[in-house]
Design an enzyme around this catalytic site. Structure first.
Site, PDB file in Angstrom:
ATOM      1  N   ARG A  41       0.827  -1.212   0.000  1.00 16.77           N
ATOM      2  CA  ARG A  41       0.000   0.000   0.000  1.00 16.77           C
ATOM      3  C   ARG A  41       0.861   1.262   0.000  1.00 16.77           C
ATOM      4  O   ARG A  41       0.994   1.936  -1.014  1.00 16.77           O
ATOM      5  CB  ARG A  41      -0.944  -0.019   1.221  1.00 16.77           C
ATOM      6  CG  ARG A  41      -2.098   1.007   1.121  1.00 16.77           C
ATOM      7  CD  ARG A  41      -1.737   2.410   1.515  1.00 16.77           C
ATOM      8  NE  ARG A  41      -1.251   2.522   2.887  1.00 16.77           N
ATOM      9  CZ  ARG A  41      -0.788   3.648   3.408  1.00 16.77           C
ATOM     10  NH1 ARG A  41      -0.752   4.757   2.680  1.00 16.77           N
ATOM     11  NH2 ARG A  41      -0.332   3.677   4.651  1.00 16.77           N
ATOM     12  N   HIS A 233       6.712   4.560  12.380  1.00 11.76           N
ATOM     13  CA  HIS A 233       6.633   4.474  10.915  1.00 11.76           C
ATOM     14  C   HIS A 233       7.570   5.548  10.340  1.00 11.76           C
ATOM     15  O   HIS A 233       7.195   6.717  10.275  1.00 11.76           O
ATOM     16  CB  HIS A 233       5.183   4.712  10.486  1.00 11.76           C
ATOM     17  CG  HIS A 233       4.919   4.637   9.025  1.00 11.76           C
ATOM     18  ND1 HIS A 233       4.066   3.708   8.472  1.00 11.76           N
ATOM     19  CD2 HIS A 233       5.369   5.373   7.983  1.00 11.76           C
ATOM     20  CE1 HIS A 233       3.999   3.885   7.165  1.00 11.76           C
ATOM     21  NE2 HIS A 233       4.790   4.908   6.842  1.00 11.76           N
ATOM     22  N   HIS A 235      10.188   7.199   7.423  1.00  9.73           N
ATOM     23  CA  HIS A 235      10.717   7.303   6.063  1.00  9.73           C
ATOM     24  C   HIS A 235      12.192   7.674   6.163  1.00  9.73           C
ATOM     25  O   HIS A 235      12.636   8.232   7.163  1.00  9.73           O
ATOM     26  CB  HIS A 235       9.926   8.327   5.261  1.00  9.73           C
ATOM     27  CG  HIS A 235       8.563   7.845   4.868  1.00  9.73           C
ATOM     28  ND1 HIS A 235       8.118   7.792   3.568  1.00  9.73           N
ATOM     29  CD2 HIS A 235       7.533   7.361   5.617  1.00  9.73           C
ATOM     30  CE1 HIS A 235       6.884   7.316   3.521  1.00  9.73           C
ATOM     31  NE2 HIS A 235       6.508   7.050   4.762  1.00  9.73           N
ATOM     32  N   CYS A 266       5.390   9.787  -0.382  1.00  6.35           N
ATOM     33  CA  CYS A 266       4.039  10.311  -0.134  1.00  6.35           C
ATOM     34  C   CYS A 266       3.602  11.198  -1.291  1.00  6.35           C
ATOM     35  O   CYS A 266       4.317  12.146  -1.646  1.00  6.35           O
ATOM     36  CB  CYS A 266       4.006  11.109   1.172  1.00  6.35           C
ATOM     37  SG  CYS A 266       2.392  11.836   1.525  1.00  6.35           S
ATOM     38  N   ASN A 275       9.853   4.411   2.583  1.00  7.98           N
ATOM     39  CA  ASN A 275       9.859   3.939   3.958  1.00  7.98           C
ATOM     40  C   ASN A 275      11.196   3.268   4.264  1.00  7.98           C
ATOM     41  O   ASN A 275      11.925   2.857   3.368  1.00  7.98           O
ATOM     42  CB  ASN A 275       8.751   2.893   4.147  1.00  7.98           C
ATOM     43  CG  ASN A 275       7.373   3.465   3.945  1.00  7.98           C
ATOM     44  OD1 ASN A 275       6.748   3.965   4.861  1.00  7.98           O
ATOM     45  ND2 ASN A 275       6.875   3.387   2.713  1.00  7.98           N
TER      46      ASN A 275
END
Length: 328
Positions: A41, A233, A235, A266, A275
């Site tokens: 995703r 999370h 990046h 993004c 990521n």
């Protein structure tokens, strides 16, 4: 057991063991760490070339063989905004689901939830932003309006007994608002937990976080909730992601989001790279002595597969270093 009759050798061994033990004791490294794979995703959503549905399905099926316990499959968002996710229902229905793996999907609104329910989704993720400007760019509403929208989604999800995970974007920095104060993040995290999210993932969306900013942000949050309710999370735009993950682990967080081969970016944050790579996270965690249940060799194979499929080199240093050892 050490067998030696030489006192000098024994003293040398003891001092070495003591130093290594003290080094480990200096950090609160969790024995068990859960890795949430977001590549299908978050990793693919910003790819400029359409990835065929069958490729996505094979990608997820291969990930399901690595030992991962959570794989974020797709997003039920309008194809007008994220064209790459237009085949969301086909992908979710097409994958081979294992009973011991969670397959969450990202839900932006009630309409997306209704579509997800029609194909048998069991877990969803909702998202909010700690940045007012990013919220307006990403969801076309204020941060407060975003929480109200999420409330509507969660209220409906509860009637169908769905698990709900929350995301907070821009937890330390925003491309429009700049530095984000920890208090703003804590406010959104608290709201998501109160609405019913079982866990909230803290997203450094543009990868500007450092050890200090990540530490200060998480410390503020754990004043009002436990670390067990949080995930990290990161990046890797500035190469700080692994260091930031370690900072989160040291503060008690035991869930890490990552993307195989470092996929991602993004669509609403120009210049934000992928990521943190799952292969790199797993290599680091295993080196720290944490158990993930994930087979690194298999994971490297999957990373190589998807990198070939989208025709670009892997962004994982571990994959680049070990692929030839394992597969050539």
């Amino acid at each position: 057991m050490v067998r030696t009759t030489n006192p000098r050798k024994f003293i040398h061994f003891f001092n070495k063991f003591k130093a290594e033990r003290n080094l480990n004791d200096r950090y609160n490294i969790p024995v068990e760490v859960k890795v949430v794979e977001v590549g299908p995703r978050d990793g693919l959503q910003n790819e400029p070339v359409n990835v065929p549905t069958n490729t996505k399905i094979e990608f997820i099926n291969r990930l399901s063989e690595t030992g991962l316990k959570a794989i974020e499959v797709t997003s039920f968002v309008s194809p007008k905004w994220i064209p790459q996710m237009a085949d969301n229902a086909k992908v979710f229905q097409g994958i081979q689901k294992k009973s011991n793996i969670d397959y969450p999907v990202l839900i932006p609104n009630v309409k997306g939830l209704e579509t997800a329910l029609s194909v048998g989704v069991k877990e969803i993720a909702v998202f909010a932003s700690a940045s007012e400007a990013f919220s307006r760019k990403n969801t076309n509403c204020s941060a407060e309006e975003g929480i109200n929208r999420i409330r509507e989604i969660i209220d409906s999800a509860k009637t169908h007994n769905l698990k709900v995970r929350g995301y907070v974007s821009c937890v330390v920095g925003c491309p429009y608002d700049g530095f984000i104060k920890p208090l703003a993040v804590t406010k959104i995290v608290t709201a998501l937990l109160e609405l019913g999210c079982y866990e909230v993932s803290l997203g450094d969306t543009i990868g500007v976080g450092t050890k200090k900013t990540i530490y200060n942000m998480i410390k503020d949050i754990v004043n009002v909730t436990e670390a067990k309710n949080l995930a990290i999370h990161c990046h890797d735009t500035f190469g700080q992601a692994l260091n930031n993950v370690c900072t989160a682990l040291d503060l008690g967080i035991t869930v890490v989001d990552s993307s195989v081969s470092g996929l991602g970016g993004c669509p609403y944050a120009k210049g934000a790279t992928g990521n943190v790579a799952t292969e790199d996270v797993i290599y680091m965690l295993h080196g720290l002595g944490s158990n993930t249940g994930i087979d690194l060799k298999k994971l490297i194979g999957v990373g190589h597969f998807i990198s070939n499929a989208i025709n670009r080199p892997t962004a994982s240093k571990v994959n680049a270093a070990l692929y030839s050892k394992y597969f050539l």
